[in-house]
Design a protein around this motif. Structure first.
Motif, PDB file in Angstrom:
ATOM      1  N   ALA A   1       0.832  -1.197   0.000  1.00 42.30           N
ATOM      2  CA  ALA A   1       0.000   0.000   0.000  1.00 42.30           C
ATOM      3  C   ALA A   1       0.875   1.258   0.000  1.00 42.30           C
ATOM      4  O   ALA A   1       0.567   2.240  -0.684  1.00 42.30           O
ATOM      5  N   VAL A   2       1.982   1.214   0.764  1.00 39.45           N
ATOM      6  CA  VAL A   2       2.865   2.389   0.820  1.00 39.45           C
ATOM      7  C   VAL A   2       3.509   2.620  -0.545  1.00 39.45           C
ATOM      8  O   VAL A   2       3.538   3.752  -1.056  1.00 39.45           O
ATOM      9  N   VAL A   3       4.002   1.547  -1.155  1.00 33.36           N
ATOM     10  CA  VAL A   3       4.598   1.697  -2.481  1.00 33.36           C
ATOM     11  C   VAL A   3       3.546   2.169  -3.477  1.00 33.36           C
ATOM     12  O   VAL A   3       3.805   3.035  -4.326  1.00 33.36           O
ATOM     13  N   GLY A   4       2.329   1.626  -3.368  1.00 32.18           N
ATOM     14  CA  GLY A   4       1.243   2.052  -4.244  1.00 32.18           C
ATOM     15  C   GLY A   4       0.989   3.553  -4.108  1.00 32.18           C
ATOM     16  O   GLY A   4       0.800   4.260  -5.100  1.00 32.18           O
ATOM     17  N   ALA A   5       1.010   4.028  -2.860  1.00 35.80           N
ATOM     18  CA  ALA A   5       0.788   5.455  -2.635  1.00 35.80           C
ATOM     19  C   ALA A   5       1.934   6.275  -3.243  1.00 35.80           C
ATOM     20  O   ALA A   5       1.700   7.338  -3.822  1.00 35.80           O
ATOM     21  N   PHE A   6       3.167   5.768  -3.126  1.00 36.26           N
ATOM     22  CA  PHE A   6       4.297   6.487  -3.721  1.00 36.26           C
ATOM     23  C   PHE A   6       4.205   6.515  -5.249  1.00 36.26           C
ATOM     24  O   PHE A   6       4.549   7.503  -5.884  1.00 36.26           O
ATOM     25  N   ILE A   7       3.744   5.407  -5.829  1.00 40.08           N
ATOM     26  CA  ILE A   7       3.590   5.384  -7.290  1.00 40.08           C
ATOM     27  C   ILE A   7       2.631   6.500  -7.715  1.00 40.08           C
ATOM     28  O   ILE A   7       2.917   7.288  -8.623  1.00 40.08           O
ATOM     29  N   MET A   8       1.494   6.577  -7.016  1.00 40.47           N
ATOM     30  CA  MET A   8       0.542   7.645  -7.325  1.00 40.47           C
ATOM     31  C   MET A   8       1.177   9.015  -7.101  1.00 40.47           C
ATOM     32  O   MET A   8       1.022   9.937  -7.915  1.00 40.47           O
ATOM     33  N   GLY A   9       1.890   9.155  -5.980  1.00 41.41           N
ATOM     34  CA  GLY A   9       2.475  10.435  -5.622  1.00 41.41           C
ATOM     35  C   GLY A   9       3.521  10.891  -6.626  1.00 41.41           C
ATOM     36  O   GLY A   9       3.533  12.050  -7.056  1.00 41.41           O
ATOM     37  N   VAL A  10       4.403   9.967  -7.022  1.00 39.23           N
ATOM     38  CA  VAL A  10       5.455  10.318  -7.980  1.00 39.23           C
ATOM     39  C   VAL A  10       4.827  10.703  -9.319  1.00 39.23           C
ATOM     40  O   VAL A  10       5.262  11.647  -9.986  1.00 39.23           O
ATOM     41  N   MET A  11       3.773   9.991  -9.685  1.00 39.08           N
ATOM     42  CA  MET A  11       3.114  10.320 -10.951  1.00 39.08           C
ATOM     43  C   MET A  11       2.486  11.712 -10.907  1.00 39.08           C
ATOM     44  O   MET A  11       2.627  12.501 -11.834  1.00 39.08           O
ATOM     45  N   ASN A  12       1.797  11.997  -9.807  1.00 39.41           N
ATOM     46  CA  ASN A  12       1.215  13.342  -9.639  1.00 39.41           C
ATOM     47  C   ASN A  12       2.280  14.411  -9.768  1.00 39.41           C
ATOM     48  O   ASN A  12       2.157  15.360 -10.536  1.00 39.41           O
ATOM     49  N   ASN A  13       3.337  14.199  -8.970  1.00 42.60           N
ATOM     50  CA  ASN A  13       4.411  15.171  -8.887  1.00 42.60           C
ATOM     51  C   ASN A  13       5.109  15.331 -10.238  1.00 42.60           C
ATOM     52  O   ASN A  13       5.277  16.444 -10.742  1.00 42.60           O
ATOM     53  N   GLY A  14       5.449  14.195 -10.832  1.00 42.90           N
ATOM     54  CA  GLY A  14       6.185  14.224 -12.100  1.00 42.90           C
ATOM     55  C   GLY A  14       5.369  14.880 -13.201  1.00 42.90           C
ATOM     56  O   GLY A  14       5.868  15.727 -13.952  1.00 42.90           O
ATOM     57  N   MET A  15       4.091  14.526 -13.266  1.00 43.20           N
ATOM     58  CA  MET A  15       3.257  15.087 -14.329  1.00 43.20           C
ATOM     59  C   MET A  15       3.059  16.580 -14.120  1.00 43.20           C
ATOM     60  O   MET A  15       2.987  17.346 -15.084  1.00 43.20           O
TER      61      MET A  15
ATOM     62  N   ILE B   1       5.255  18.609 -12.713  1.00 38.38           N
ATOM     63  CA  ILE B   1       6.489  19.278 -13.128  1.00 38.38           C
ATOM     64  C   ILE B   1       6.531  19.394 -14.653  1.00 38.38           C
ATOM     65  O   ILE B   1       6.928  20.413 -15.220  1.00 38.38           O
ATOM     66  N   MET B   2       6.069  18.341 -15.322  1.00 37.69           N
ATOM     67  CA  MET B   2       6.074  18.362 -16.786  1.00 37.69           C
ATOM     68  C   MET B   2       5.057  19.348 -17.337  1.00 37.69           C
ATOM     69  O   MET B   2       5.054  19.640 -18.530  1.00 37.69           O
ATOM     70  N   GLY B   3       4.157  19.811 -16.487  1.00 36.20           N
ATOM     71  CA  GLY B   3       3.146  20.749 -16.953  1.00 36.20           C
ATOM     72  C   GLY B   3       1.966  20.071 -17.626  1.00 36.20           C
ATOM     73  O   GLY B   3       1.247  20.698 -18.401  1.00 36.20           O
ATOM     74  N   ILE B   4       1.774  18.786 -17.340  1.00 35.90           N
ATOM     75  CA  ILE B   4       0.604  18.107 -17.894  1.00 35.90           C
ATOM     76  C   ILE B   4      -0.634  18.581 -17.145  1.00 35.90           C
ATOM     77  O   ILE B   4      -0.612  18.679 -15.915  1.00 35.90           O
ATOM     78  N   GLY B   5      -1.683  18.864 -17.855  1.00 41.58           N
ATOM     79  CA  GLY B   5      -2.901  19.399 -17.243  1.00 41.58           C
ATOM     80  C   GLY B   5      -3.538  18.389 -16.302  1.00 41.58           C
ATOM     81  O   GLY B   5      -3.345  17.165 -16.434  1.00 41.58           O
ATOM     82  N   ILE B   6      -4.342  18.909 -15.368  1.00 40.69           N
ATOM     83  CA  ILE B   6      -4.995  18.053 -14.377  1.00 40.69           C
ATOM     84  C   ILE B   6      -5.928  17.061 -15.070  1.00 40.69           C
ATOM     85  O   ILE B   6      -6.142  15.948 -14.605  1.00 40.69           O
TER      86      ILE B   6
ATOM     87  N   ILE C   1      -4.603   9.473 -16.811  1.00 44.52           N
ATOM     88  CA  ILE C   1      -3.455   8.574 -16.701  1.00 44.52           C
ATOM     89  C   ILE C   1      -3.489   7.797 -15.386  1.00 44.52           C
ATOM     90  O   ILE C   1      -3.274   6.585 -15.357  1.00 44.52           O
ATOM     91  N   LYS C   2      -3.827   8.489 -14.289  1.00 42.92           N
ATOM     92  CA  LYS C   2      -3.900   7.800 -13.006  1.00 42.92           C
ATOM     93  C   LYS C   2      -4.957   6.701 -13.030  1.00 42.92           C
ATOM     94  O   LYS C   2      -4.741   5.590 -12.529  1.00 42.92           O
ATOM     95  N   GLY C   3      -6.091   7.020 -13.648  1.00 42.86           N
ATOM     96  CA  GLY C   3      -7.149   6.019 -13.755  1.00 42.86           C
ATOM     97  C   GLY C   3      -6.686   4.795 -14.509  1.00 42.86           C
ATOM     98  O   GLY C   3      -6.914   3.651 -14.091  1.00 42.86           O
ATOM     99  N   LEU C   4      -5.976   5.032 -15.616  1.00 45.17           N
ATOM    100  CA  LEU C   4      -5.524   3.902 -16.430  1.00 45.17           C
ATOM    101  C   LEU C   4      -4.475   3.071 -15.690  1.00 45.17           C
ATOM    102  O   LEU C   4      -4.453   1.846 -15.807  1.00 45.17           O
ATOM    103  N   VAL C   5      -3.618   3.761 -14.903  1.00 46.49           N
ATOM    104  CA  VAL C   5      -2.616   3.012 -14.144  1.00 46.49           C
ATOM    105  C   VAL C   5      -3.282   2.097 -13.124  1.00 46.49           C
ATOM    106  O   VAL C   5      -2.912   0.931 -12.971  1.00 46.49           O
ATOM    107  N   LEU C   6      -4.300   2.619 -12.442  1.00 46.73           N
ATOM    108  CA  LEU C   6      -5.032   1.799 -11.473  1.00 46.73           C
ATOM    109  C   LEU C   6      -5.638   0.581 -12.157  1.00 46.73           C
ATOM    110  O   LEU C   6      -5.476  -0.555 -11.710  1.00 46.73           O
ATOM    111  N   LEU C   7      -6.298   0.820 -13.283  1.00 49.05           N
ATOM    112  CA  LEU C   7      -6.931  -0.286 -14.005  1.00 49.05           C
ATOM    113  C   LEU C   7      -5.886  -1.313 -14.432  1.00 49.05           C
ATOM    114  O   LEU C   7      -6.066  -2.520 -14.254  1.00 49.05           O
ATOM    115  N   ALA C   8      -4.759  -0.814 -14.959  1.00 53.45           N
ATOM    116  CA  ALA C   8      -3.711  -1.717 -15.436  1.00 53.45           C
ATOM    117  C   ALA C   8      -3.173  -2.571 -14.291  1.00 53.45           C
ATOM    118  O   ALA C   8      -2.964  -3.783 -14.447  1.00 53.45           O
TER     119      ALA C   8
END
Lengths: 400, 506
Positions: free
Chosen positions: A353-367, A369-374, A380-387
């Motif tokens: 669960a902790v690693v799962g939360a970090f995966i979500m967190g890093v994706m939020n943060n990284g995206m 920084i890249m300037g990807i819109g909300i 993308i987060k939805g698709l990652v969860l499904l995958a």
């Protein structure tokens, strides 16, 4: 003759390694997914992701999600779900603000009072789920609405703040460097080294004990690589933190809680019983396990952690807003499922669960920084969860 | 009179088991044909072959219906020809009305739009036919089981039934409801409906059946014509159980020691229907080293008795006393019952006995985590040692104790359940169908384990639907029917015929 024998032995060994990998694909997959995602964002953000200040931010931003994921994992392992945690978190943050700012209650009194309120909220919801067998989905959906409404009422629709410095330290404070060097922060480095050593030492000890009992264990190569990565990553992060402001208070809270809950779920009778109850509630009951009481306690615990998350979140923003905690429950639940828990209960690990939360967190943060819109971020987060869940199901079907 | 149905040389094999072996059944138009046999004799399997639950091609043999060679790919095929089966577990949707249930899948509708007026009108006609005086809009779960059974029959009539098959229609009914149902069957017969009735109640069979076919071990034993000569119940019982004891049971010196478990005046009511008494005035005892059997048909209340004793896991308003070695013990919760020295190995090991997705090790220690832990912290190494010990003692065939139990065979799963309860250290074990669904070799091993328990001075209470097993294993057998003990037989007195006749004569 010896050739064929040794070939057969090698084949056996290869088979056992691949078999081991297949049955533990989820555990390794999660770790490697996190690493791959971090490497990816490190490259596309031109190294911004792993800058000391950003690493510090990553922890601060995700601390409340991770803290609640600990409780959510236990609730989900027990075969239930809690949709109210976002609202409860917002409500407790609002309560803290009103108490401290409007009523001038001392911080030292407010914090325990808020935690008790969290426990009571968890108990109120857990009571209906455990003893009245009302589906947790419904009870906590109701709780979500109720506490969202109560935060609005408490704050009268306004933001309340700012908090005194002592309260903010809960979230934005750093452990002072006891060695007094400052930068690099020797305390952070020392903690990193001790923690890495402890992980490797405990791994070795367990391995030795397994060997003594003749228990099959992960292949040596795997053990070495996995530990090298984990210890290396830990040291790397700590080094980076030490070159900024040192160890954030939240990181310490989070780390200690993670260790406590990992121990609780994996090493104690109460943890074992929660897994049993989630795996087959009837069989657990007929084995003498007090299933109702345990279910109740999982919700009480969730309430406590949601309250703690609420305090930390409010402290970080330095204000309580009526929108705080909105839709956070979904991030928490997503983290737990990405971390390998099963919707039907009985399966899942704290570390996952902790690693799962970090995966979500890093994706939020990284995206971000890249300037990807909300908008795209959500997709993308939805698709990652499904995958992640499809990967689980596929894996299970292949094995079965 | 014309033959409506003839099933010729039906053979149906499941992996490893021949459920039906060359069965023949001939049903004449307009008769009530009773199909009798022990549990597991193959009656229900035969009816599933007939109705297409097991489609054509999955069995050998021929079905001739109405003069034509038939074979059905599914239930809808057989229903088209008027063959309707009513299963023991009723197939009604409890939260829908009678009218909705009657026409489910067969709605009075045009282009998908239901004509409620027509539906209700036809429902009223059908309810009148079966003598059920309830409004068509009544919700099905507000009706008693007897009335629900009538709704099922009305549903069959709505499909223009020619051959009605009823699987144990009166098993769950009270005496008066049963009588009403039997009368209805006779009336339907007068209207030209042919019926096949599966039943254990031989008095009822004698009352309504024109022809009786007895099935034993998946083969037809006899077909008796009740119109020619009266058939005695003894005659039927003899055909039902008349096999020689070919199975072998490991020998055990029979010795009953001191009084161990004593249950007095045990009464239990149904958990949902407060007025229904499930267990009535039961008294029994088990001595140390004794293996005591409880015989009875499905639905006799054996599992309910066991579960109500074990921590009140079943029923409400439970009354009576339980003593162990002459001292009253606390069985109010499962945990208390375990502490008091009871263990209950459930009938349904997958649903109630095991955490399937967990390892053997974790299942074995589940009921007694205290003994592998210290102040709440589990010593996993100790736990592994315990699991390994039982793996060796029980001969659980598995590559490792970390294997998930879902991957084990039925026999090995059962050994894991037994290990779990032995590790809990009970004085009395209640075994509910301990050898159900496991192969002969594993059965023999389990019998061996039971004998060892008895040699250690533990008491064993064994519930089984396989009479030869009870006769081969037990020192004493209680015979149970409809919630009461109707007889007690010592190993010497007991025989299948005596048990059967205790059950069927009331």
């Amino acid at each position: 003759m010896t050739d064929t024998a040794s070939q057969a032995r090698n084949a056996d060994k290869a088979k056992s390694i691949s078999g081991y990998l297949a049955s533990h694909l989820r555990d390794y997959g999660l770790l490697f997914a996190l690493i791959a995602i971090m490497v990816f964002f490190q490259i596309v953000t031109d190294g911004t992701l792993l800058r000391p200040v950003n690493i510090t931010n990553l922890f601060l931003q995700n601390s409340y999600i991770i803290i609640m994921a600990l409780g959510m994992l236990i609730v989900i392992v027990g075969g239930h779900i809690d949709l109210s945690v976002g609202s409860v978190m917002g409500f407790v943050g609002a309560l803290a603000a009103v108490m401290i700012v409007n009523w001038n209650v001392p911080v030292a009194l407010t914090i325990p009072a808020c935690l008790v309120v969290g426990i009571l909220i968890g108990a109120a919801q857990g009571y209906w789920v455990a003893y009245w067998k009302i589906p947790s989905f419904i009870v906590t959906l109701a709780g979500m609405l109720v506490f969202r409404g109560l935060s609005l009422w408490l704050l009268e629709g306004q933001s309340v703040g700012p908090f005194p410095r002592s309260f903010q330290l809960l979230s934005t404070g750093f452990i002072p460097d006891v060695f007094g060097v400052g930068r690099p922060n020797i305390t952070a480095l020392a903690v990193g080294i001790v923690a890495a050593a402890a992980i490797v030492w405990m791994g070795l000890r367990k391995r030795a004990r397994n060997k003594a009992y003749g228990i099959e264990d992960e292949p040596t190569a795997f053990f070495l690589i996995r530990n090298a990565i984990v210890a290396g990553a830990l040291l790397f992060v700590m080094y980076k933190l030490s070159t900024f402001r040192g160890l954030p208070n939240v990181l310490v809270t989070m780390g200690i809680l993670t260790i406590i809950y990992a121990f609780l779920t994996e090493q104690t009778t109460i943890g074992r019983r929660i897994y049993a109850l989630g795996g087959n509630v009837k069989a657990a009951k007929l084995s003498g396990i007090p299933t109702e009481r345990l279910t109740f306690l999982t919700f009480v615990n969730m309430g406590l952690l949601a309250a703690l998350a609420g305090l930390i979140f409010a402290a970080r923003l330095n204000t309580a807003t009526p929108k705080a905690g909105f839709a956070v429950e979904l991030d928490v639940i997503a983290a737990v499922f990405i971390g390998g828990a099963s919707m039907s209960g009985g399966v899942g690990k704290i570390v996952g669960a902790v690693v799962g939360a970090f995966i979500m967190g890093v994706m939020n943060n990284g995206m971000s920084i890249m300037g990807i819109g909300i908008d795209y971020q959500q997709v993308i987060k939805g698709l990652v969860l499904l995958a992640a869940v499809i990967f689980d199901v596929y894996n299970k079907q292949k094995q079965g | 009179m014309q033959t409506l149905l003839e099933m010729r040389n039906i053979t149906k094999t499941f992996p490893g088991v021949k459920a039906l072996d060359d069965v023949n059944l001939k049903v004449t138009e307009g008769e009530i044909h009773a199909l009798v046999g022990e549990n597991g004799a193959g009656k229900s399997t035969l009816m599933k072959v007939l109705s297409g639950v097991y489609p054509k091609g999955t069995y050998d043999g021929e079905i001739h219906y109405d003069g034509q060679l038939a074979g059905f790919a599914g239930i809808s095929d057989s229903e088209k020809l008027g063959i309707i089966i009513i299963h023991q577990e009723l197939a009604l949707v409890p939260l829908l009305s009678i009218a909705e249930n009657l026409f489910i899948g067969n709605e009075c509708a045009k282009a998908g739009v239901v004509n409620w007026h027509e539906t209700f009108r036809r429902t009223e006609g059908l309810l009148k036919k079966v003598g059920l005086n309830e409004p068509p809009a009544a919700q099905v779960d507000s009706l008693g089981v007897g009335k629900q059974q009538l709704v099922e029959i009305a549903k069959a009539l709505s499909k223009d039934v020619r051959l009605l098959i009823l699987d144990e229609p009166t098993a769950a009914l009270s005496e008066s409801d049963s009588q009403a149902l039997l009368d209805l069957l006779l009336e339907l017969k007068a209207q030209g409906v042919t019926s096949i009735v599966i039943s254990h109640k031989l008095n009822e069979v004698r009352r309504i059946a024109d022809t009786i076919t007895v099935i034993r071990d998946g083969a037809t034993v006899s077909t008796l014509d009740a119109r020619k000569e009266p058939i005695t119940e003894d005659r039927i019982v003899r055909d039902m159980v008349g096999r020689d004891m070919s199975q072998r049971y490991p020998e055990r010196p029979r010795r009953a020691g001191d009084m161990l478990l004593e249950v007095r005046d045990w009464n239990v009511w149904h958990p949902e229907h407060a007025a229904r008494q499930v267990i009535r005035d039961i008294n029994f005892h088990v001595r140390a080293g004794e293996v005591v059997g409880i015989a009875g048909l499905m639905g006799a209340g054996r599992t309910e008795l066991a579960m109500s004793l074990f921590g009140k896991s079943y029923g409400r308003n439970i009354s009576g006393s339980v003593e162990l070695r002459g001292k009253a013990i606390d069985t109010s919760t499962v945990a208390a019952a375990i502490r008091s020295g009871l263990a209950y190995v459930t009938e349904d090991r997958k649903e109630l006995g095991l955490i399937l997705e967990e390892s053997i090790q974790r299942n074995v220690t589940l009921a007694n985590l205290i003994d592998v832990s210290k102040s709440g912290v589990i010593n996993e190494a100790e736990e592994t040692k315990v699991a390994e010990r039982y793996r060796a003692a029980m001969n659980i065939r598995t590559p490792s104790v970390f294997q998930k139990v879902v991957n084990l065979s039925g026999g090995n799963q059962q050994k894991v359940v037994l290990s779990k309860w032995l590790f809990a250290g009970p004085e009395v074990l209640i075994l509910d169908e301990p050898t159900r669904g496991i192969d002969v070799g594993a059965k023999f091993e389990i019998y061996g384990i039971i004998n060892e328990l008895s040699a250690e001075g533990k008491g064993v209470l064994m519930i089984s639907s396989e009479m030869p097993e009870l006769l081969g294993m037990c020192d004493r057998i209680y015979v149970m029917n409809q919630g009461s003990f109707v007889g007690e037989l010592s190993a010497v007195e007991a025989s299948q015929e005596r048990i059967m006749s205790l059950i069927v004569t009331e």
